[in-house]
Each structure stands twice: as structure tokens, then as C-alpha cells.
Motif scaffolding. Sequence first.
Motif, mmCIF file in Angstrom:
data_model
loop_
_atom_site.group_PDB
_atom_site.id
_atom_site.type_symbol
_atom_site.label_atom_id
_atom_site.label_comp_id
_atom_site.label_asym_id
_atom_site.label_seq_id
_atom_site.Cartn_x
_atom_site.Cartn_y
_atom_site.Cartn_z
ATOM 1 N N SER A 187 0.876 -1.337 0.023
ATOM 2 C CA SER A 187 0.179 -0.002 0.064
ATOM 3 C C SER A 187 0.788 1.201 0.029
ATOM 4 N N PHE A 188 2.244 1.222 0.037
ATOM 5 C CA PHE A 188 2.925 2.292 0.229
ATOM 6 C C PHE A 188 4.427 2.233 -0.436
ATOM 7 N N VAL A 189 4.822 3.177 -0.803
ATOM 8 C CA VAL A 189 6.380 3.140 -1.065
ATOM 9 C C VAL A 189 7.029 4.242 -0.468
ATOM 10 N N VAL A 190 8.503 4.378 -0.557
ATOM 11 C CA VAL A 190 9.206 5.195 0.095
ATOM 12 C C VAL A 190 9.897 6.122 -1.132
ATOM 13 N N SER A 191 9.841 7.191 -0.928
ATOM 14 C CA SER A 191 10.404 8.235 -1.864
ATOM 15 C C SER A 191 11.702 9.273 -1.001
ATOM 16 N N VAL A 192 12.647 9.543 -1.977
ATOM 17 C CA VAL A 192 13.393 10.328 -1.472
ATOM 18 C C VAL A 192 12.903 11.890 -1.869
ATOM 19 N N VAL A 193 12.757 12.903 -0.903
ATOM 20 C CA VAL A 193 12.241 14.318 -1.141
ATOM 21 C C VAL A 193 12.966 15.352 -0.747
ATOM 22 N N SER A 194 12.781 16.324 -1.509
ATOM 23 C CA SER A 194 13.370 17.631 -0.952
ATOM 24 C C SER A 194 12.608 18.740 -1.211
ATOM 25 N N ALA A 195 12.525 19.961 -0.452
ATOM 26 C CA ALA A 195 11.895 21.189 -0.393
ATOM 27 C C ALA A 195 12.837 22.095 -0.937
ATOM 28 N N PRO A 196 11.976 23.081 -1.669
ATOM 29 C CA PRO A 196 12.844 23.960 -2.556
ATOM 30 C C PRO A 196 13.299 25.118 -1.845
ATOM 31 N N ALA B 43 6.601 24.375 -8.304
ATOM 32 C CA ALA B 43 6.813 24.879 -6.860
ATOM 33 C C ALA B 43 8.175 24.455 -6.526
ATOM 34 N N GLY B 44 8.753 23.470 -7.049
ATOM 35 C CA GLY B 44 10.195 22.865 -6.903
ATOM 36 C C GLY B 44 10.255 21.945 -5.886
ATOM 37 N N HIS B 45 9.309 21.156 -5.512
ATOM 38 C CA HIS B 45 9.366 20.064 -4.468
ATOM 39 C C HIS B 45 9.855 18.953 -5.416
#
Length: 204
Positions: free
Chosen positions: A89-98, A171-173
Motif C-alpha cells: 500500500s505504500f512506497v518510500v521516496s527521496v524528497v527535498s523541499a525547494p 513549486a520546486g518540490h
Amino acid sequence: MTASQSAPPAGVVLSAFPEATLAAGAPMYRSHGTAHGAWYYDNGVEGRFNLHGARGTCCTALSVDTAVRERIRGRVSRKGVVSRALADSFVVSVVSAPTEHRCAAVNDVAAAEHGIVRELTTMSDYSIPQAWAQAFEDAGYDGVLYGSAFTTGSPDAYALFGDAGAPSAHAGHTATRHLSGEDACRALGWTVANTPVTGGMNIV
């Protein structure tokens, strides 16, 4: 049992509250449903530090371990077994804020001087932490750095504030798919079972 952690008093002044800076572009991990993108600012009542109305909160972590444990919570057996349905039901992502985020550090030793104790990050009544989240946003903070109730060690979970819903594509996310739910569970040493997991559940 009466909670020792209370809601922020009316007119609370938080200008000197201990803070931590999340740098723009810093990599983080986020566990999220497969039907949605990694970035989503939730304004529902279920998130510990969720804002309401037009504003919401997106929870991230500095480790895969924390991101996954925040997602799974108490739904793993004492033998370390997770159901196939949950893992899928889920995945893991690498994210970064702008942009840089100025976050209230609620596990800092000096937080007690402002009326916050450790219970804020473990209590089951989310209305009190949500009231603090609103107070922090009103004071100009961009989020909260806290210790997850489902891990130990140094605080590495972030509740970041933003407009409710998914941010604009411009937005750059950033977000990149990192692990499937199954691989993430196995990385934590858990077994993914094809049969429903019943009984013997515990918080890890």
C-alpha cells in the motif's frame, strides 16, 4: 490518566523557542500511499502535527527507518511480520523541499521552558500537538522537528507546513521513488506475509 502535556496557552510567545534549520534541497525520506505523489500537505485530524483549513502538514524523515516506522506504526506483529496488503500500500521516496525551513525543535532540552514535555510526541490525543503546530505556524515557524513515537535515538522526523494538498508542479518540490513498501519492510528486518497478520501486534 491525565496528560501532563497541555495545549499552548492563549497568547503564547514562541519567538525564543529552540529551532532547527532544514536546508533547501536537503534529502529526506517519505513513506506515502501508492495512489499519491510523495509531496502532500494533509489537513486531516489523523496527523500528529497537522494544520487545518487551507494549510496542511507533510511529514518526512532523515532516515528510511523512521519514515517506514511512522507509516507502519503498530501494524507489525511481535515476530516482525507485516501483511502483504500493508506492504503493497505504500512506497518510500527521496524528497527535498525547494526552500529552507525554520523548524521548532520540540525535543530540545530548552523546549520544557516553553511548556512542552516529551509526551507531546507520544500522546494519543492529537488535538494538543495540532494546537502547538498552529501556534508554531502563527509564530512564523515552517515546521516541527521531533522524535517519532515509533523510533528511538536523535529526533529526525519533520512535520513541514504548507498549503493543503499537493504543491504545484512548478513549486520546486522534488521526489524520486526509492523503495517499494516490500523492500522497505525487508530493509528493516521484517517479513512480508501473503496471509493477513492477526494478533500479537505491537508498537515498535
